[in-house]
Every structure is written in structure tokens, then in C-alpha cells.
Design a protein around this motif. Structure first.
Motif, PDB file in Angstrom:
ATOM      1  N   ASP A  33      62.960  -9.031  22.166  1.00  0.00           N
ATOM      2  CA  ASP A  33      63.724 -10.070  22.862  1.00  0.00           C
ATOM      3  C   ASP A  33      62.965 -10.487  24.102  1.00  0.00           C
ATOM      4  O   ASP A  33      62.047  -9.788  24.544  1.00  0.00           O
ATOM      5  CB  ASP A  33      65.130  -9.585  23.217  1.00  0.00           C
ATOM      6  N   HIS A  74      74.740  -3.170  24.057  1.00  0.00           N
ATOM      7  CA  HIS A  74      73.830  -4.190  23.542  1.00  0.00           C
ATOM      8  C   HIS A  74      72.469  -3.572  23.281  1.00  0.00           C
ATOM      9  O   HIS A  74      72.115  -2.543  23.844  1.00  0.00           O
ATOM     10  CB  HIS A  74      73.709  -5.368  24.506  1.00  0.00           C
ATOM     11  N   ALA A 101      68.194  -5.090  22.256  1.00  0.00           N
ATOM     12  CA  ALA A 101      67.450  -6.343  22.345  1.00  0.00           C
ATOM     13  C   ALA A 101      68.321  -7.268  23.199  1.00  0.00           C
ATOM     14  O   ALA A 101      68.786  -6.815  24.247  1.00  0.00           O
ATOM     15  CB  ALA A 101      67.140  -6.898  20.954  1.00  0.00           C
ATOM     16  N   ARG A 129      63.531 -12.753  27.949  1.00  0.00           N
ATOM     17  CA  ARG A 129      64.329 -13.494  28.913  1.00  0.00           C
ATOM     18  C   ARG A 129      63.699 -14.869  29.044  1.00  0.00           C
ATOM     19  O   ARG A 129      62.530 -14.976  29.389  1.00  0.00           O
ATOM     20  CB  ARG A 129      64.343 -12.726  30.225  1.00  0.00           C
ATOM     21  N   LYS A 143      74.951   5.332  30.289  1.00  0.00           N
ATOM     22  CA  LYS A 143      74.761   4.942  28.891  1.00  0.00           C
ATOM     23  C   LYS A 143      75.444   5.913  27.911  1.00  0.00           C
ATOM     24  O   LYS A 143      75.502   5.657  26.718  1.00  0.00           O
ATOM     25  CB  LYS A 143      73.255   4.903  28.572  1.00  0.00           C
ATOM     26  N   LYS A 166      74.128  -9.881  30.746  1.00  0.00           N
ATOM     27  CA  LYS A 166      73.058  -9.304  31.569  1.00  0.00           C
ATOM     28  C   LYS A 166      72.095 -10.418  31.956  1.00  0.00           C
ATOM     29  O   LYS A 166      71.592 -11.112  31.075  1.00  0.00           O
ATOM     30  CB  LYS A 166      72.296  -8.215  30.791  1.00  0.00           C
ATOM     31  N   ARG A 217      64.222  -0.813  31.983  1.00  0.00           N
ATOM     32  CA  ARG A 217      63.564   0.236  32.762  1.00  0.00           C
ATOM     33  C   ARG A 217      62.940   1.311  31.864  1.00  0.00           C
ATOM     34  O   ARG A 217      61.802   1.706  32.040  1.00  0.00           O
ATOM     35  CB  ARG A 217      64.579   0.882  33.705  1.00  0.00           C
TER      36      ARG A 217
HETATM   37  C1  6PG Z   1      66.215  -6.821  28.318  1.00  0.00           C
HETATM   38  C2  6PG Z   1      66.134  -5.778  27.255  1.00  0.00           C
HETATM   39  C3  6PG Z   1      67.441  -5.019  27.085  1.00  0.00           C
HETATM   40  C4  6PG Z   1      67.207  -3.658  27.707  1.00  0.00           C
HETATM   41  C5  6PG Z   1      68.516  -2.891  27.907  1.00  0.00           C
HETATM   42  C6  6PG Z   1      68.304  -1.556  28.589  1.00  0.00           C
HETATM   43  O1  6PG Z   1      65.479  -7.782  28.245  1.00  0.00           O
HETATM   44  O2  6PG Z   1      66.969  -6.664  29.246  1.00  0.00           O
HETATM   45  O3  6PG Z   1      65.375  -5.951  26.228  1.00  0.00           O
HETATM   46  O4  6PG Z   1      67.858  -4.869  25.776  1.00  0.00           O
HETATM   47  O5  6PG Z   1      66.339  -2.902  26.914  1.00  0.00           O
HETATM   48  O6  6PG Z   1      69.347  -3.694  28.683  1.00  0.00           O
HETATM   49  O7  6PG Z   1      67.740  -1.780  29.839  1.00  0.00           O
HETATM   50  P1  6PG Z   1      67.538  -0.555  30.859  1.00  0.00           P
HETATM   51  O8  6PG Z   1      66.621   0.441  30.178  1.00  0.00           O
HETATM   52  O9  6PG Z   1      66.922  -1.159  32.075  1.00  0.00           O
HETATM   53  O10 6PG Z   1      68.895   0.040  31.130  1.00  0.00           O
END
Ligand code: 6PG
Length: 233
Positions: free
Chosen positions: A66, A140, A142, A68, A194, A166, A41
Motif C-alpha cells: 500500500d 487494518h 495494508a 499513502r 495491537k 489513519k 513503524r
Molecule cells: C501504512 C501501512 C499500515 C501500517 C499499519 C501498522 O501505510 O500506514 O502500510 O498498514 O503497516 O498501520 O503501522 P505501525 O507498525 O506503525 O503501527
């Protein structure tokens, strides 16, 4: 160093300004610039805020920290997020946009092959000007999760990551040594959820327990937070 912002919106707007300045400086010095994008986000909000920046987009190389591992165009892919929030709205050079392979791409549903191919692409990239990273509640960054094989990886530049806590469970990620090739690493996050991970990472936690603690830049490591993530209320 840490910069605390009043709100998530201010974090996104100020970080977009900061990024535009850093990229323009690199272009002035070298003629080109490079940035590593993140999903999530906060990452998405920064990209959206960057749309209005005055930049020569034609000489900026765009990588991902990174991805998905999903089919091309899937709304959950970080590439899709980046295109929707920014890349479809600015005149980037298509040959300078370097997404990670989708699960229905040239390597098929093989995240290891996709990771290896991205590692080959990065062989000629000595450094990145700015690496943008998000941070998860458990620390975590990336797609490097606590106590996962990827957090201890030092030989490979890019890895396939499975069984991610996640969703989605399969991802492709730069490793910490590759992230540490960046001149500037910016860890951007917001929200009270966070705060504990941020405090621990800034407090010197071990990267095996809290991978975000291992994300450092050659010149600069910057925590870009809102007040809630900084634990200021
Ligand atoms: C992903 C990200 C991951 C993300 C964090 C923070 O693909 O999910 O690269 O590292 O940056 O989980 O995510 P939010 O800003 O949504 O909390």
C-alpha cells in the motif's frame, strides 16, 4: 503460526534474518525473488535491520502492499520510508523497484488511475515470495480498513482508498485476494495497543470486521509479534 519475540528490536532483527533466508531460498530455486513491503513503524524497523543482510539485491523485485497517496519524496510515503531505511543503502536494480505512483506523478492527483496502473503492473506477477504486512489497532492491514469498500473488493487487484481513518486519508492498496497470491504472508506488529486486534484476527474474526484476518499466504501465514502484541504482558 505465531512467533513471539522479547522486544520490538528483536522482532525487527529476527524478521530481517528470516526474510533474508526466504529471499535467498527463492533466488536459489528460481534465480530471482520478490517481496512486498509495508509502511508503518514495525515495517520500517525490519527494513532498517535488513540493511546488513548478505543478499544478491540485483535479482529481487520489490513491490508495495500500500501507499499513502502523496507527492513523490514526501516523508510520509511508504516508498520514502523504504528508500531511507533500506533501498538507498543496498544495490537493488532500479528496474526491479516498483513503487506505487505518487500524487504528483504520471497520473496526477488521480488515485484510481494510480491503482489501475499498479494492477496492470501486477498482471504478470503470479505470486510474491514474501508479503510483509503491518497491523493497525482496529485490525487494518495494508490500507484495507474494517467495513470499507476495499475489504470486500474481489474483482480489482489494487484499489484507491479514500477517507482512511489513519492519515493520510487517500491511499492506494493491494486488495486481500492480491495479498493472498503471496506464498508467505507475514503479519508483523508490536505493542500492547495491537493485542486485541491480533487476538481477534488469530481467533478467526471475519475479515470484514478485521481485515488482517483475511491476509493469508499460499504456503505460510506467520504472525511475528513482540510479547506485548501477543498479550503476554
Ligand atoms: C501504512 C501501512 C499500515 C501500517 C499499519 C501498522 O501505510 O500506514 O502500510 O498498514 O503497516 O498501520 O503501522 P505501525 O507498525 O506503525 O503501527
Amino acid at each position: 503460526m505465531t512467533v513471539v519475540h522479547e522486544s520490538q528490536d528483536e522482532l525487527a532483527a529476527r524478521t530481517a534474518d528470516r526474510l533474508a533466508t526466504a529471499l535467498a531460498e527463492a533466488q536459489a530455486a528460481r534465480g530471482t525473488a520478490s517481496v512486498v513491503l509495508t509502511g508503518g513503524r514495525t515495517g520500517g524497523a525490519v527494513l532498517a535491520a535488513l540493511r546488513g543482510a548478505t543478499l544478491d539485491w540485483s535479482t529481487i523485485d520489490i513491490y508495495w502492499g500500500d501507499e499513502r497517496f502523496l507527492p513523490g519524496g514526501d516523508p510520509e510515503r511508504n516508498e520514502t520510508l523504504a528508500r531511507q531505511e533500506l533501498l538507498d543503502h543496498v544495490p537493488v536494480s532500479p528496474q526491479r523497484v516498483h513503487p506505487m505512483a505518487p500524487s504528483d506523478g504520471e497520473f496526477g492527483d488521480d488515485p484510481d488511475a494510480a491503482a489501475e496502473a499498479y494492477a496492470v503492473l501486477l498482471r504478470d506477477v503470479a505470486s510474491f515470495d514474501v508479503c510483509l504486512l503491518g497491523v493497525g489497532e482496529e485490525g487494518h492491514t495494508a490500507s484495507i480498513f474494517p467495513h470499507s469498500p476495499s475489504v470486500a473488493e474481489t474483482a480489482r487487484a489494487v484499489v484507491a482508498v479514500r477517507d482512511c481513518p489513519k492519515p493520510p486519508p487517500t491511499r492506494v492498496s493491494l486488495t486481500l485476494p492480491t495479498i493472498r497470491r503471496a506464498e508467505r504472508v507475514w503479519l508483523m506488529t508490536a505493542g500492547a495497543a495491537k493485542a486485541q486486534a491480533v487476538a481477534a484476527a488469530r481467533g478467526g474474526a471475519d475479515e470484514a470486521d478485521l481485515p488482517a484476518a483475511g491476509a493469508r499466504g499460499r504456503q505460510e501465514t506467520l504472525w511475528l509479534l513482540d510479547k506485548a502484541a501477543a498479550g503476554e504482558y
